[in-house]
Design an enzyme around this catalytic site. Sequence first.
Site, PDB file in Angstrom:
ATOM      1  N   ASN A 105       0.848  -1.192   0.000  1.00 49.93           N
ATOM      2  CA  ASN A 105       0.000   0.000   0.000  1.00 49.93           C
ATOM      3  C   ASN A 105       0.883   1.241   0.000  1.00 49.93           C
ATOM      4  O   ASN A 105       2.033   1.193   0.422  1.00 49.93           O
ATOM      5  CB  ASN A 105      -0.866   0.002   1.269  1.00 49.93           C
ATOM      6  N   HIS A 107       0.808   5.218   1.413  1.00 49.50           N
ATOM      7  CA  HIS A 107       0.085   6.163   2.269  1.00 49.50           C
ATOM      8  C   HIS A 107       0.686   7.554   2.049  1.00 49.50           C
ATOM      9  O   HIS A 107       1.903   7.699   2.052  1.00 49.50           O
ATOM     10  CB  HIS A 107       0.212   5.751   3.734  1.00 49.50           C
TER      11      HIS A 107
HETATM   12  C1  GRF Z   1      -2.844   8.755  -3.096  1.00 54.87           C
HETATM   13  O1  GRF Z   1      -2.448   9.970  -2.518  1.00 54.87           O
HETATM   14  C2  GRF Z   1      -2.468   7.599  -2.229  1.00 54.87           C
HETATM   15  O2  GRF Z   1      -1.322   7.804  -1.483  1.00 54.87           O
HETATM   16  C3  GRF Z   1      -3.629   7.497  -1.309  1.00 54.87           C
HETATM   17  O3  GRF Z   1      -4.753   7.826  -2.089  1.00 54.87           O
HETATM   18  C4  GRF Z   1      -4.358   8.678  -3.166  1.00 54.87           C
HETATM   19  C5  GRF Z   1      -4.849   8.050  -4.420  1.00 54.87           C
HETATM   20  O4  GRF Z   1      -4.721   8.864  -5.562  1.00 54.87           O
HETATM   21  N1  GRF Z   1      -3.657   6.199  -0.664  1.00 54.87           N
HETATM   22  P1  GRF Z   1      -4.956   8.233  -6.986  1.00 54.87           P
HETATM   23  O5  GRF Z   1      -6.339   7.545  -6.957  1.00 54.87           O
HETATM   24  O6  GRF Z   1      -3.874   7.241  -7.247  1.00 54.87           O
HETATM   25  O7  GRF Z   1      -4.942   9.343  -7.973  1.00 54.87           O
END
Ligand code: GRF
Length: 190
Positions: A105, A107
């Site tokens: 994942n 974050h």
């Molecule tokens: C990203 O900032 C990621 O770190 C977080 O959710 C956001 C998703 O953005 N978990 P995207 O859907 O990839 O544009």
Amino acid sequence: MKTKNVILFASGSGSNAENIVKFMRKNKIPVIFPIIITNKEKAYIHTRAEKLEIPTKTINRADLSDGKFLLKTLKEYKADYIVLAGYLLKIPTEIVEAYPDKIINIHPALLPKYGGKGMYGDNVHKAVKEANEKETGITIHYVNENYDEGNIIFQAKCEVLPTDTFEDIAQKVHQLEYEYFPKIILKTWF
Ligand code: GRF
């Protein structure tokens, strides 16, 4: 080298998912993305996936929290690895146990700060701004049964200026995500 099947999970815009697919294809990495799993029927990830010629599968929240159901689905797609790219739901214990160190994942903050339930998307960047942090960043980590608590694989930082809005912070963090997420997951695969 045997081609690996990577299952992407995304709940929203899917810009990280798109970036990962493009990176792997550009670098001719022997992985395929048989499906992108999402919990949102109307999320922009569907549009991106269509352009990438990857089918999407929308699964409702109840089924996504049903470990047996999800495990069966992942087996159907012969999943070797799972990448959560902006996926907002919890991964059931059965899946964590079936794919040890194979679920990653990202974050959008420097865990353990600004993690846990409710800490996603702009909530994270607003909290960082509110706390007058001087820096923030990204954390790439393995997934365990608790939100944002799995072993950390990699972190990268960026500066937060007093004049930055939460949107500015989000943009800086996204840049780090695009730069590092594909490279770091790749390192864990082969
Ligand atoms: C990203 O900032 C990621 O770190 C977080 O959710 C956001 C998703 O953005 N978990 P995207 O859907 O990839 O544009």
